[in-house]
Write an enzyme that holds these catalytic residues in place. Sequence first.
Site, mmCIF file in Angstrom:
data_model
loop_
_atom_site.group_PDB
_atom_site.id
_atom_site.type_symbol
_atom_site.label_atom_id
_atom_site.label_comp_id
_atom_site.label_asym_id
_atom_site.label_seq_id
_atom_site.Cartn_x
_atom_site.Cartn_y
_atom_site.Cartn_z
ATOM 1 N N ILE A 37 45.190 -45.600 -8.551
ATOM 2 C CA ILE A 37 45.761 -44.431 -9.387
ATOM 3 C C ILE A 37 47.214 -44.156 -8.831
ATOM 4 C CG2 ILE A 37 45.560 -42.244 -10.588
ATOM 5 C CD1 ILE A 37 42.483 -42.382 -9.250
ATOM 6 N N CYS A 38 48.087 -44.263 -9.938
ATOM 7 C CA CYS A 38 49.410 -43.827 -9.711
ATOM 8 C C CYS A 38 49.699 -42.365 -10.129
ATOM 9 C CB CYS A 38 50.335 -44.579 -10.270
ATOM 10 S SG CYS A 38 52.152 -44.044 -10.105
ATOM 11 N N LEU A 39 49.504 -41.520 -9.328
ATOM 12 C CA LEU A 39 49.392 -39.824 -9.757
ATOM 13 C C LEU A 39 50.235 -39.263 -8.588
ATOM 14 C CD1 LEU A 39 48.534 -37.890 -11.851
ATOM 15 C CD2 LEU A 39 46.316 -37.639 -10.599
#
Lengths: 294, 194
Positions: B87-89
């Site tokens: 996840i890119c967060l």
Amino acid sequence: MQNKEESGASSEFDDWANFGDDDIMQQQSDIRAEEAHKVPFVADKEPLSALASEYQSGSPILLEKIKILGEQYAAIRRTRGDGNCFFRSFMFSYLEHILESQDKAEVDRIKAKVEECRKTLQSLGYADFTFEDFFALFLEQLESVLQEHESSISHDELIIRSRDQSVSDYVVMFFRFVTSGEIRKRSEFFEPFILGLTNATVEQFCKSSVEPMGEESDHVHITALSDALGVPIRVVYLDRSSCDSGGASINHHDFIPASGDVPNATSVSTETETISPFITLLYRPGHYDILYPK
Amino acid sequence: MIDFGRVQKELQECSKDIEASGIKINPVSDNLVHLTGTIPGPIGTPYEGGTFHIDITLPDGYPFEPPKMHFVTKVWHPNISSQSGAICLDILKDQWSPALTLKTALLSVQALLSAPEPDDPQDAVVAQQYLRDYQTFVGTARYWTETFAKASSLGVEEKVQKLVEMGFPDSLVKSTLEAVGGDENMALEKLLSS
């Protein structure tokens, strides 16, 4: 241990088409570890001449300014440049002041303020368990610097604790909660200052620039912390700027709490001059250290 | 060094409002280092009706360091790797704060499903499709939700029969169950409100 983690991360990296979170986190902790070797969270007290030697071959304006600084200040205590330096400086400076002054009235006063901060966070919708441990740890440090319990600590022990990550980081986080709570509570007051720094909303600013560890502090943070705890802070600025008149001079700014009850100020009538902050920090662009007056 | 007392409190707190948030967190191992989170796909998105499982590992420094999270359920989204589930967060990286919790982190992941940020992609292929051919993106994302994020058809017959016995038409029961990902209670709610 370190090697294991690294090999784990790199094998994962092979599997993944993209650069993973783990790799980035690993990189960040490596950088932190590298920084840790240079300066502890809070270093030993050094004579002000140590500051001058840092700029030996540097800007003559800075050397001139350090000379002027030496007229008023005797020593400096460096803090680690990890983005938490303002909070760590404040923490050590405040607790050291209580340890040396044994000012019980001030401890009672700040405890009442801490309770207000707790209520502020609750009213802003923070779940108790997210902040209670950090509050408890700060109050514990506060009690232990007063010399009236079995658990009282010496100056040496205060230094040891300030260098212990499990104490220091918790207290930093306590201050971050307090700062964030104060900014949100008085968001109308802080909004224009925040808009001057970034184009974020007050909420975004607190989430991205106050609450995460390692985010650097600006005048907004200092104002909020000083107001929330009712503790005046003097910040002395050391940079390359020179005056029009040609001669170098040192500027400072006193952050005086907005509310009336200020420690050690029995007559608050004529404002600024009657209040002399017992916390003095030296600001060089991007970093805060502790200064000791003569 | 993980603050397990706090993790316990977080789990208790989260289980209190499962009804409202739809977010679940359950321990995988006894020692609370390894957990699994569940988020419902946001309504009005291609993920609606899906149930997404997220693997959570707590690092030693938790809550000072962010929890490690990745999707176990395959998902088609610009900021989530279609292969690894990474996840890119920002809040799972440098914007993490001890003021956040596992639940608020999962809520942020859920919000990411509603509001992709294709300019800061984790999966470049998905992001390109999102930007260049939005309709195909929506179709693919919905197909992946149908295929990977919906409860298996096991026991469906039983659920259908139960609801039909309550007096709902057979075909409507089937389509409603499908729409909510096979969740019997959600289907009943939907049937009653329609």
